[in-house]
Design a protein around this motif. Structure first.
Motif, PDB file in Angstrom:
ATOM      1  N   ARG A  29      26.784-100.550  57.388  1.00  0.00           N
ATOM      2  CA  ARG A  29      28.049 -99.820  57.341  1.00  0.00           C
ATOM      3  C   ARG A  29      28.361 -99.241  58.714  1.00  0.00           C
ATOM      4  O   ARG A  29      27.498 -98.672  59.369  1.00  0.00           O
ATOM      5  CB  ARG A  29      27.973 -98.694  56.303  1.00  0.00           C
ATOM      6  CG  ARG A  29      27.687 -99.184  54.890  1.00  0.00           C
ATOM      7  CD  ARG A  29      28.782-100.076  54.386  1.00  0.00           C
ATOM      8  NE  ARG A  29      28.534-100.570  53.051  1.00  0.00           N
ATOM      9  CZ  ARG A  29      29.219-101.559  52.479  1.00  0.00           C
ATOM     10  NH1 ARG A  29      30.185-102.157  53.151  1.00  0.00           N
ATOM     11  NH2 ARG A  29      28.940-101.956  51.263  1.00  0.00           N
ATOM     12  N   TYR A  30      29.613 -99.374  59.125  1.00  0.00           N
ATOM     13  CA  TYR A  30      30.011 -98.849  60.428  1.00  0.00           C
ATOM     14  C   TYR A  30      30.128 -97.331  60.364  1.00  0.00           C
ATOM     15  O   TYR A  30      30.688 -96.786  59.415  1.00  0.00           O
ATOM     16  CB  TYR A  30      31.346 -99.457  60.853  1.00  0.00           C
ATOM     17  CG  TYR A  30      31.355-100.968  60.843  1.00  0.00           C
ATOM     18  CD1 TYR A  30      30.370-101.698  61.509  1.00  0.00           C
ATOM     19  CD2 TYR A  30      32.336-101.679  60.153  1.00  0.00           C
ATOM     20  CE1 TYR A  30      30.367-103.079  61.490  1.00  0.00           C
ATOM     21  CE2 TYR A  30      32.343-103.065  60.130  1.00  0.00           C
ATOM     22  CZ  TYR A  30      31.360-103.762  60.799  1.00  0.00           C
ATOM     23  OH  TYR A  30      31.346-105.131  60.781  1.00  0.00           O
ATOM     24  N   GLY A  56      36.563-105.745  54.027  1.00  0.00           N
ATOM     25  CA  GLY A  56      37.416-104.578  54.192  1.00  0.00           C
ATOM     26  C   GLY A  56      36.699-103.307  54.584  1.00  0.00           C
ATOM     27  O   GLY A  56      37.283-102.222  54.537  1.00  0.00           O
ATOM     28  N   GLN A  57      35.446-103.437  55.022  1.00  0.00           N
ATOM     29  CA  GLN A  57      34.680-102.230  55.348  1.00  0.00           C
ATOM     30  C   GLN A  57      35.353-101.406  56.444  1.00  0.00           C
ATOM     31  O   GLN A  57      35.496-100.178  56.328  1.00  0.00           O
ATOM     32  CB  GLN A  57      33.266-102.613  55.790  1.00  0.00           C
ATOM     33  CG  GLN A  57      32.392-101.416  56.102  1.00  0.00           C
ATOM     34  CD  GLN A  57      31.159-101.762  56.921  1.00  0.00           C
ATOM     35  OE1 GLN A  57      30.685-100.935  57.687  1.00  0.00           O
ATOM     36  NE2 GLN A  57      30.627-102.961  56.771  1.00  0.00           N
ATOM     37  N   SER A  61      37.928 -97.536  56.348  1.00  0.00           N
ATOM     38  CA  SER A  61      37.631 -96.423  57.247  1.00  0.00           C
ATOM     39  C   SER A  61      38.820 -96.139  58.159  1.00  0.00           C
ATOM     40  O   SER A  61      39.121 -94.979  58.462  1.00  0.00           O
ATOM     41  CB  SER A  61      36.389 -96.728  58.081  1.00  0.00           C
ATOM     42  OG  SER A  61      35.224 -96.771  57.273  1.00  0.00           O
ATOM     43  N   MET A  62      39.528 -97.177  58.595  1.00  0.00           N
ATOM     44  CA  MET A  62      40.734 -96.996  59.388  1.00  0.00           C
ATOM     45  C   MET A  62      41.801 -96.257  58.593  1.00  0.00           C
ATOM     46  O   MET A  62      42.568 -95.448  59.131  1.00  0.00           O
ATOM     47  CB  MET A  62      41.257 -98.352  59.857  1.00  0.00           C
ATOM     48  CG  MET A  62      40.324 -99.063  60.836  1.00  0.00           C
ATOM     49  SD  MET A  62      40.642-100.835  60.975  1.00  0.00           S
ATOM     50  CE  MET A  62      42.181-100.837  61.888  1.00  0.00           C
ATOM     51  N   ALA A  63      41.857 -96.529  57.285  1.00  0.00           N
ATOM     52  CA  ALA A  63      42.868 -95.910  56.424  1.00  0.00           C
ATOM     53  C   ALA A  63      42.687 -94.406  56.288  1.00  0.00           C
ATOM     54  O   ALA A  63      43.608 -93.708  55.854  1.00  0.00           O
ATOM     55  CB  ALA A  63      42.851 -96.561  55.041  1.00  0.00           C
ATOM     56  N   VAL A 117      38.659-105.374  65.601  1.00  0.00           N
ATOM     57  CA  VAL A 117      38.006-106.631  65.216  1.00  0.00           C
ATOM     58  C   VAL A 117      36.516-106.331  65.096  1.00  0.00           C
ATOM     59  O   VAL A 117      35.830-106.109  66.092  1.00  0.00           O
ATOM     60  CB  VAL A 117      38.233-107.756  66.241  1.00  0.00           C
ATOM     61  CG1 VAL A 117      37.726-109.079  65.656  1.00  0.00           C
ATOM     62  CG2 VAL A 117      39.699-107.870  66.617  1.00  0.00           C
ATOM     63  N   ALA A 118      36.031-106.292  63.881  1.00  0.00           N
ATOM     64  CA  ALA A 118      34.650-105.903  63.607  1.00  0.00           C
ATOM     65  C   ALA A 118      33.786-107.144  63.400  1.00  0.00           C
ATOM     66  O   ALA A 118      33.869-107.811  62.368  1.00  0.00           O
ATOM     67  CB  ALA A 118      34.594-104.992  62.377  1.00  0.00           C
ATOM     68  N   THR A 119      33.004-107.482  64.396  1.00  0.00           N
ATOM     69  CA  THR A 119      31.982-108.535  64.299  1.00  0.00           C
ATOM     70  C   THR A 119      32.567-109.899  63.959  1.00  0.00           C
ATOM     71  O   THR A 119      31.972-110.655  63.215  1.00  0.00           O
ATOM     72  CB  THR A 119      30.918-108.155  63.245  1.00  0.00           C
ATOM     73  OG1 THR A 119      30.669-106.753  63.314  1.00  0.00           O
ATOM     74  CG2 THR A 119      29.600-108.874  63.523  1.00  0.00           C
TER      75      THR A 119
END
Length: 275
Positions: A29-30, A56-57, A61-63, A117-119
């Motif tokens: 988890r980020y 959607g991880q 979190s951005m939301a 852009v996550a990974t």
């Protein structure tokens, strides 16, 4: 034009396992602090885009910091199993979307405060993605952040990144080597904001608690393992993984079912469009 992902996009979709829920369960988890930090670097907090969102991880979190988030992925299976959130809209990005179509899909010219852009940026058509990002980000104040991680997992770096990745590297998709080499060779033509710069990503840790089974699950759902199977090296790959995980188990110290604190040695780049 091929679309956001380098064609064929089906190749990328296959890098994730057939069961997206299992894939999502095995990913670290980020940290929430990352999103707070990035939100503090954007002038506005209205709209954001999670590109290559997977389960959607990152999007959820951005939301917590933005009024609305569009989250896109090439894998319809991932999107069907993505985490629901009232401020997140998931959208499929199939092949053959043009630059104009992608800009419109994510909100239009100058509409985005943040792109993450996550990974997954190493799977993209990178010049096309950067063209879309430059058009879609607000000027001034918009921000692009990319990050990744690999098998450098403390305290088992030598076994996982050294022995395991060393053995499987010949089977790896060349694009994924960008992540294995910590995005140091990733082009990043954006103005630095103090979170890494082209050729020198910032070092960031993801601290997690995992059992030995959790760690094995992460290893078995990695793209390099999937690619080795696809290239007919299944038996060789299984033997290497068994040897490595036996070594990890011997170094584990506690009972395998007892969670241990591990640190994924992640890396991040963030920047603004150049004027």
């Amino acid at each position: 034009m091929a679309g956001l992902y380098e064609k064929p996009s089906e190749t990328y979709a296959k890098k994730r396992p057939r069961y997206p829920k299992e894939y999502a369960k095995k990913r670290p988890r980020y940290p929430k602090e990352w999103f707070s930090m990035l939100a503090g670097l954007t002038a506005g907090h209205h709209r954001a885009w999670d590109a290559g969102c997977g389960s959607g991880q990152a999007a959820i979190s951005m939301a917590e910091h933005y009024e609305s988030v569009v989250a896109t992925d090439v894998s319809e299976g991932q999107l069907r199993n993505a985490i629901a959130h009232p401020r997140v809209r998931y959208a499929h990005t199939p092949e053959h979307l043009t630059e104009d179509e992608l800009v419109a899909m994510v909100g239009g010219e100058g509409s985005l405060d943040l792109i993450v852009v996550a990974t997954s940026i190493h799977w993209f058509d990178i010049p096309l993605f950067y063209a879309v990002a430059n058009r879609a980000l607000k000027k001034p104040g918009g921000l692009l952040a990319v990050w990744g991680y690999n098998y450098e997992i403390h305290p088992f770096e030598e076994a996982l990144h050294g022995q395991l990745y060393g053995a499987l590297r010949p089977y790896q998709d060349p694009r994924a080597r960008l992540a294995m080499e910590r995005y140091r060779a990733l082009p990043f033509p954006f103005e630095p904001v103090g979170v890494g710069a082209e050729g020198a990503p910032a070092d960031v840790d993801i601290e997690v608690e995992m059992t030995l089974e959790d760690l094995a699950g992460f290893v078995m759902t990695a793209s390099v393992v999937t690619t080795a199977r696809e290239k007919g090296a299944g038996e060789e790959m299984e033997a290497v993984v068994r040897d490595v995980m036996k070594r990890v188990e011997e170094e584990w110290g506690d009972a395998p079912t007892v969670p241990k604190k591990l640190a994924f040695k992640a890396f991040m780049l963030a920047g603004r469009p150049k004027c």
